[in-house]
Write an enzyme that holds these catalytic residues in place. Sequence first.
Site, mmCIF file in Angstrom:
data_model
loop_
_atom_site.group_PDB
_atom_site.id
_atom_site.type_symbol
_atom_site.label_atom_id
_atom_site.label_comp_id
_atom_site.label_asym_id
_atom_site.label_seq_id
_atom_site.Cartn_x
_atom_site.Cartn_y
_atom_site.Cartn_z
ATOM 1 N N GLU A 202 -10.408 -3.700 -0.801
ATOM 2 C CA GLU A 202 -11.185 -3.490 0.434
ATOM 3 C C GLU A 202 -12.599 -2.962 0.186
ATOM 4 O O GLU A 202 -13.020 -1.962 0.769
ATOM 5 C CB GLU A 202 -10.419 -2.538 1.359
ATOM 6 C CG GLU A 202 -9.042 -3.057 1.731
ATOM 7 C CD GLU A 202 -8.197 -2.046 2.508
ATOM 8 O OE1 GLU A 202 -8.719 -1.003 2.909
ATOM 9 O OE2 GLU A 202 -7.000 -2.324 2.717
ATOM 10 N N ASN A 250 -8.369 -7.539 -3.535
ATOM 11 C CA ASN A 250 -7.439 -7.561 -2.402
ATOM 12 C C ASN A 250 -8.143 -7.052 -1.142
ATOM 13 O O ASN A 250 -8.843 -6.040 -1.176
ATOM 14 C CB ASN A 250 -6.257 -6.627 -2.737
ATOM 15 C CG ASN A 250 -5.116 -6.703 -1.752
ATOM 16 O OD1 ASN A 250 -4.648 -7.794 -1.420
ATOM 17 N ND2 ASN A 250 -4.648 -5.562 -1.284
ATOM 18 N N HIS A 287 -2.176 -8.760 7.503
ATOM 19 C CA HIS A 287 -1.604 -7.959 8.593
ATOM 20 C C HIS A 287 -1.960 -8.714 9.872
ATOM 21 O O HIS A 287 -3.138 -8.842 10.225
ATOM 22 C CB HIS A 287 -2.206 -6.550 8.595
ATOM 23 C CG HIS A 287 -1.891 -5.778 7.353
ATOM 24 N ND1 HIS A 287 -0.622 -5.307 7.088
ATOM 25 C CD2 HIS A 287 -2.659 -5.424 6.290
ATOM 26 C CE1 HIS A 287 -0.627 -4.670 5.914
ATOM 27 N NE2 HIS A 287 -1.853 -4.738 5.409
ATOM 28 N N GLU A 318 0.351 -8.320 1.646
ATOM 29 C CA GLU A 318 0.810 -7.221 2.521
ATOM 30 C C GLU A 318 1.232 -7.744 3.891
ATOM 31 O O GLU A 318 0.968 -7.112 4.912
ATOM 32 C CB GLU A 318 -0.317 -6.190 2.715
ATOM 33 C CG GLU A 318 -0.884 -5.622 1.435
ATOM 34 C CD GLU A 318 -1.925 -4.531 1.650
ATOM 35 O OE1 GLU A 318 -2.062 -4.047 2.791
ATOM 36 O OE2 GLU A 318 -2.603 -4.168 0.676
ATOM 37 N N ASP A 320 2.623 -8.531 7.411
ATOM 38 C CA ASP A 320 3.499 -8.116 8.505
ATOM 39 C C ASP A 320 2.989 -8.775 9.777
ATOM 40 O O ASP A 320 1.834 -9.198 9.851
ATOM 41 C CB ASP A 320 3.629 -6.594 8.651
ATOM 42 C CG ASP A 320 2.318 -5.832 8.583
ATOM 43 O OD1 ASP A 320 1.269 -6.401 8.945
ATOM 44 O OD2 ASP A 320 2.331 -4.658 8.194
HETATM 45 O O1 G3I Z 1 1.755 12.249 1.621
HETATM 46 C C1 G3I Z 1 1.435 12.858 2.888
HETATM 47 C C2 G3I Z 1 2.379 13.984 3.167
HETATM 48 O O2 G3I Z 1 2.222 14.974 2.203
HETATM 49 C C3 G3I Z 1 2.103 14.497 4.572
HETATM 50 O O3 G3I Z 1 3.030 15.482 4.891
HETATM 51 C C4 G3I Z 1 2.176 13.378 5.589
HETATM 52 C C5 G3I Z 1 1.815 13.848 6.993
HETATM 53 O O4 G3I Z 1 1.449 12.779 7.818
HETATM 54 O O5 G3I Z 1 1.267 12.369 5.224
HETATM 55 C C6 G3I Z 1 1.541 11.815 3.968
HETATM 56 O O6 G3I Z 1 0.576 10.856 3.695
HETATM 57 C C7 G3I Z 1 0.700 9.613 4.349
HETATM 58 C C8 G3I Z 1 0.786 8.523 3.300
HETATM 59 O O7 G3I Z 1 0.773 7.248 3.924
HETATM 60 C C9 G3I Z 1 2.042 8.631 2.440
HETATM 61 O O8 G3I Z 1 3.169 8.527 3.237
HETATM 62 C C10 G3I Z 1 -0.523 9.397 5.221
HETATM 63 O O9 G3I Z 1 -0.529 10.350 6.291
HETATM 64 C C11 G3I Z 1 -0.555 8.003 5.758
HETATM 65 O O10 G3I Z 1 -1.793 7.791 6.410
HETATM 66 C C12 G3I Z 1 -0.417 7.007 4.618
HETATM 67 O O11 G3I Z 1 -0.445 5.734 5.180
HETATM 68 C C13 G3I Z 1 -0.548 4.658 4.258
HETATM 69 C C14 G3I Z 1 -1.878 3.928 4.460
HETATM 70 O O12 G3I Z 1 -1.927 2.815 3.591
HETATM 71 C C15 G3I Z 1 -3.060 4.824 4.136
HETATM 72 O O13 G3I Z 1 -4.244 4.098 4.248
HETATM 73 C C16 G3I Z 1 0.593 3.695 4.561
HETATM 74 O O14 G3I Z 1 1.836 4.321 4.251
HETATM 75 C C17 G3I Z 1 0.438 2.430 3.731
HETATM 76 O O15 G3I Z 1 1.364 1.467 4.176
HETATM 77 C C18 G3I Z 1 -0.957 1.860 3.921
HETATM 78 O O16 G3I Z 1 -1.096 0.729 3.106
HETATM 79 C C19 G3I Z 1 -2.352 0.040 3.176
HETATM 80 C C20 G3I Z 1 -2.587 -0.600 1.826
HETATM 81 O O17 G3I Z 1 -2.499 0.375 0.804
HETATM 82 C C21 G3I Z 1 -3.951 -1.304 1.790
HETATM 83 N N1 G3I Z 1 -4.082 -2.265 2.872
HETATM 84 C C22 G3I Z 1 -3.780 -1.717 4.204
HETATM 85 C C23 G3I Z 1 -2.388 -1.086 4.235
HETATM 86 C C24 G3I Z 1 -2.024 -0.641 5.614
HETATM 87 O O18 G3I Z 1 -2.887 0.372 6.062
#
Ligand code: G3I
Length: 412
Positions: A202, A250, A287, A318, A320
């Site tokens: 990105e 990507n 997505h 990715e 969905d």
């Molecule tokens: O790890 C922390 C945890 O310590 C905390 O307690 C909790 C509270 O909300 O948050 C946790 O972090 C989260 C993290 O995922 C791990 O679970 C974040 O809040 C959350 O924002 C994060 O979201 C991820 C997102 O990327 C971040 O940009 C999604 O799971 C993940 O599916 C998503 O994946 C991205 C790809 O990497 C790139 N392309 C887009 C895709 C969808 O956004």
Amino acid sequence: MMRSRLWVMGLAASMSGGLGCGDEDRAPAGSESSGAQTGVESLQPEEPAQLISYECRQDPARKSTPPGAVASEAQSFRETGRTVGAAVAAWRLAEDEQYGPTIAAQFNQLTAENEMKWESIEPEPGVFDFTAADALVTFAQQNGMKVRGHTLVWHSQLPTWVDELTGADAVRAALTNHIQTVVAHYRDNFPGVVVAWDVVNEALNVQQGPMGGTAIFRDSVFYRELGEGFIAEAFQIASATDPDALLFYNDFGVEGVNGAKSTGTFDMVSGLVAAGVPIHGMGFQMHTGPLDQGPGAADFAANIARYAGLGLQVEITEMDVSLCAIGGNVLGQELQRYRYNRILTACLESPACRSVTLWGVGDANSWLNDNGCTQGMITLETQPAPLAFGDTYARKPAWWGIYDALTGCEYQ
Ligand code: G3I
């Protein structure tokens, strides 16, 4: 309202083989679908008896798999012989007893949903923690699966210490050490398992102006301190560390041929190839939604062809299909199934398509649940439900759309 009623009739025509391929590209774009949702809300499909059968475009005499799928047919994605992946979370492997067995049975590749991102793997300068990522790669290895490494260089999910670096030397040193250490770790400890890396994720954005959108490099510590050359540098470091790994750029919103970001990305990637940068592939995140025509299947196929023309591989990395715009009734489920089928087929039909990956396993695990379905400030009861399996890992109609694409049946 009128448009959505017409679309319901259009779907009925499609079910009986009356809606041609080109009609998919004329589907309405989501906003007026709520009337259709209320009309059939109480009808929830159960597999496979209520599934509608589609004619396969390549062989109209052949129908899509259900209803009446015979027991001898492959019952998992991985049995189809295609490379099919899912985004996987290490903590869920430990806590959800159905999750691991579903993944191992269905998929032959995985992507770490978060565990290989910079903030997870190198939270402090030079302090690497591979615990969670290694748990995923070990799971993959034990189950005969490959892994896509995601992601080495991304503006998001960066630890604060990286964001706060100043000066080209400091950023280059951090970038180099991070890529070398992470790629070498998997090269040496899990030989042949992590077969591909999203080296840069990105990097581009769209800036809106009076004349429309323009592709620009996204603001990040890497771009600020190293300029656009950070992309080529990242690929060179990754390639020097593991010459056998497939190296991908990507991104999202670049799946169709047209649009500022698509054009800018294709130009950027073409430039890397022309300059001899070791890039092997383009990852399309995908997505999307069932009514989304950005892109339609033909548009996506045309985009794949131009990247293949550069000599690159392509992947859906990715995918969905969010039901927020239409809901999870029979119509939504069938449109989701159709969308998966058409988009995946566009990739799978190209010799350049290495693999397809879904961004999660069961609907309950989707990242889209973090925000749910919203309309302005209001949170709707509708769930995104964007994946192939339901909350308890039962196969959804989407599963059959994917399975049919994997076995060469593109819906008419
Ligand atoms: O790890 C922390 C945890 O310590 C905390 O307690 C909790 C509270 O909300 O948050 C946790 O972090 C989260 C993290 O995922 C791990 O679970 C974040 O809040 C959350 O924002 C994060 O979201 C991820 C997102 O990327 C971040 O940009 C999604 O799971 C993940 O599916 C998503 O994946 C991205 C790809 O990497 C790139 N392309 C887009 C895709 C969808 O956004």
